[in-house]
Write an enzyme that holds these catalytic residues in place. Structure first.
Site: not given
Length: 549
Positions: A196, A261, A434
């Site tokens: 990520d 994220h 996600s």
């Protein structure tokens, strides 16, 4: 047997009786291999305490005292004498640690009728505890011996934001994590790689973070970081000027603040529990390996597949070997593609060959998952998103290649409060496939904590066969949202049964629960530990899975 909730001591599987290893079939207690034992609970036979029964079975000191502590001390003396009389040199070597604590072993107190807490005078390994339990149990004066395991209440973790983590609940759309935590809260030996945007040294994350790596090769995307051993997330913000400037490397990427994220995904998987603040993750004793492959405006496929291989322990040129290979890869990223690229396909094949499972996001286009890679690749577990009512999220991709659905709407997790660079720890609710993906990845970490022998194919079979049915009106079916809704409690329970179940006992998997039905027949398979390594469960058509950028 039903595992205890958060028991820190291990499982006594065998006892050493006069030099012979025999199964303890009744009242077997599960002890973790890395735990130490300091006390045993010993119950004397009532006949000894009351009337001494058959006098020939007991010594004169047994008869002379009605004190359970004294009686147990006599038994211990007798047991240790028999140990010392064993003539096998190899056996003496095995029992050396027991002999070392023999002088310190003493009955500490009574804790019930005819029941005594026996102090071992120090901590011993689970192997030596098994031997001690076997030797003491073999004495005719003993009714049973158990390890003094540590137990804690069945509870919701004490973190200030836990109530906002609806995805962990046992509600209609929740993943039933409480049912899984009754069995395990994870293991430090199980590593989940988060492929990520990198990591944050967030208070809820830092204790479970391993040293990661930054694989971003594009200096603009790297945003001042880039290739190196620090996988920290410096931020991925894009200004309006950058977005509108045709000469900018971020032209039309979309202006916005830093997403953090990777930290959000990592928090769902393994945020620390019981620190009195923030939130907790799913596998809160497990480890997280941050692998940075996404920066400003995303990342390159080449960096993604390189990071995946490194995370699984494979060698990468000019990069130090990863000494803590991941058993699970969380890949909450992807891109449009009518078919899986060879680069992704090859990386997935290589990673699976190491024994690691790859969990990917189905994509956020609200369209066919067949057009999103790596979700449309073979060999991955593709996760769709549902809301708290178990209904498919409007943005979630759908189709036969979705493996399973999990909570992915308004998911609360760890971020930073900085709009550009990191400033201070914070929390936020995000929505997306996600966010659904780490619910499954974290659950797999719990499965491996209780049964590290599971292979990726076995894990996928269990994950899909233990789901709950979609509720009416959910806009989901087996053809659109996968096998069903994630049920972590059932999944972890089945993982444990696959490990502990006797080989003669079969369990059944219904194809409709696997989501690959072209037949109404069911399959009967033995617990996975009993299967040959070459065994493959063949369904009407091959298993296929997916993910999202």
């Amino acid at each position: 047997m039903t595992p205890f909730h958060k028991i820190t001591n291990k499982v006594v599987m065998v006892a050493l009786l006069a030099g012979n290893v025999l199964p303890l079939c009744a009242q077997t207690h599960h002890l973790a291999n890395d735990e130490m034992i300091s006390h045993l609970i010993v119950k004397l036979k009532p006949a000894l305490v009351k009337s001494m029964g058959n006098m020939q079975n007991y010594s004169s000191s047994d008869v002379q005292s009605n004190d359970p502590l004294a009686k147990l001390q006599t038994v211990i003396d007798r047991v240790m004498q028999k140990r010392s009389e064993r003539t096998s040199r190899s056996l003496k070597s095995q029992l050396h640690s027991g002999s070392a604590i023999a002088g310190n072993m003493r009955p500490e107190k009574t804790i019930g009728k005819n029941t005594v807490l026996l102090s071992l005078g120090g901590q011993v390994t689970h192997v030596e505890a098994e031997r001690l339990i076997g030797d003491i149990t073999n004495d005719s004066a003993i009714e049973y011996v158990e390890p003094d395991v540590r137990v804690v209440p069945f509870f919701a973790p004490k973190n200030s934001y836990y109530q906002q983590q609806w995805g962990f609940s046992n509600g209609v759309g929740g993943a039933n994590l409480a049912g899984a935590w009754d069995q395990t809260v994870g293991s430090e030996d199980i590593v989940v790689a988060v492929i990520d945007t990198g990591y944050l040294a967030h208070a809820d994350l830092k204790h479970n973070l391993l040293p990661g790596y930054d694989f971003i090769s594009d200096p603009d995307m790297a945003n001042g970081a880039g290739l190196g051993s620090d996988g920290r997330d410096p931020g991925d913000w894009i200004t309006k000027e950058e977005d509108n400037d045709s000469e900018s490397p971020f032209y039309r990427c979309g202006a916005g603040d830093s997403s953090w994220h990777g930290a959000h995904v990592a928090g769902t998987i393994g945020a620390t529990a019981h620190n009195g603040q923030g939130m907790n993750g799913i596998s809160w004793k497990g480890k997280i390996l941050p692998v940075r492959v996404l920066g400003k405006c995303g990342g390159h496929l080449s960096d993604v597949v390189t990071g995946m291989r490194w995370a699984a322990g494979l060698a990468i040129d000019n990069v130090p070997i990863n000494n803590r290979p991941a058993r699970v890869l969380n890949v909450s990223l992807g891109t449009y593609a009518e078919k899986c690229s060879r680069a992704f396909a090859d990386a997935i094949k290589d990673v699976k060959h190491t024994g690691a499972s790859i969990v990917v996001a189905a994509g956020n286009d609200g369209g066919p998952v067949a057009e999103s890679q790596p979700a449309n690749c073979e060999g991955v577990i593709a996760v769709g998103a549902v809301d708290r009512y178990g209904s498919r999220a409007s943005f979630s991709n759908y189709g036969p290649k979705v493996s399973i659905s999990a909570p992915g709407v308004a998911i609360f997790s760890t971020v930073d409060m900085g709009k550009k660079s990191p400033e201070k720890d914070g929390y936020a609710s995000y929505s997306g496939t996600s966010m659904a993906t780490p619910h499954v990845a974290g659950t797999i970490a719990l499965m491996l904590a209780i049964n590290p022998e599971l292979t990726p194919d076995q894990i996928q079979q269990i994950v899909q066969s233990s789901t709950r049915e979609f509720p009416n009106g959910s806009r989901c079916s087996l053809e659109t949202c996968g096998a069903g809704l994630l049920d972590a409690g059932k999944t972890v329970e089945l993982a444990g049964q696959a490990f502990d179940g006797p080989c003669r006992t079969d369990f059944r998997i219904q194809p409709r629960r696997v989501g690959l039905v072209t037949t109404n027949k069911s399959f009967s398979i033995k617990p996975f530990r009993c299967l040959k390594s070459s065994f493959k469960l063949r369904f009407p058509f091959p298993l296929e899975r997916r993910t999202y950028f």
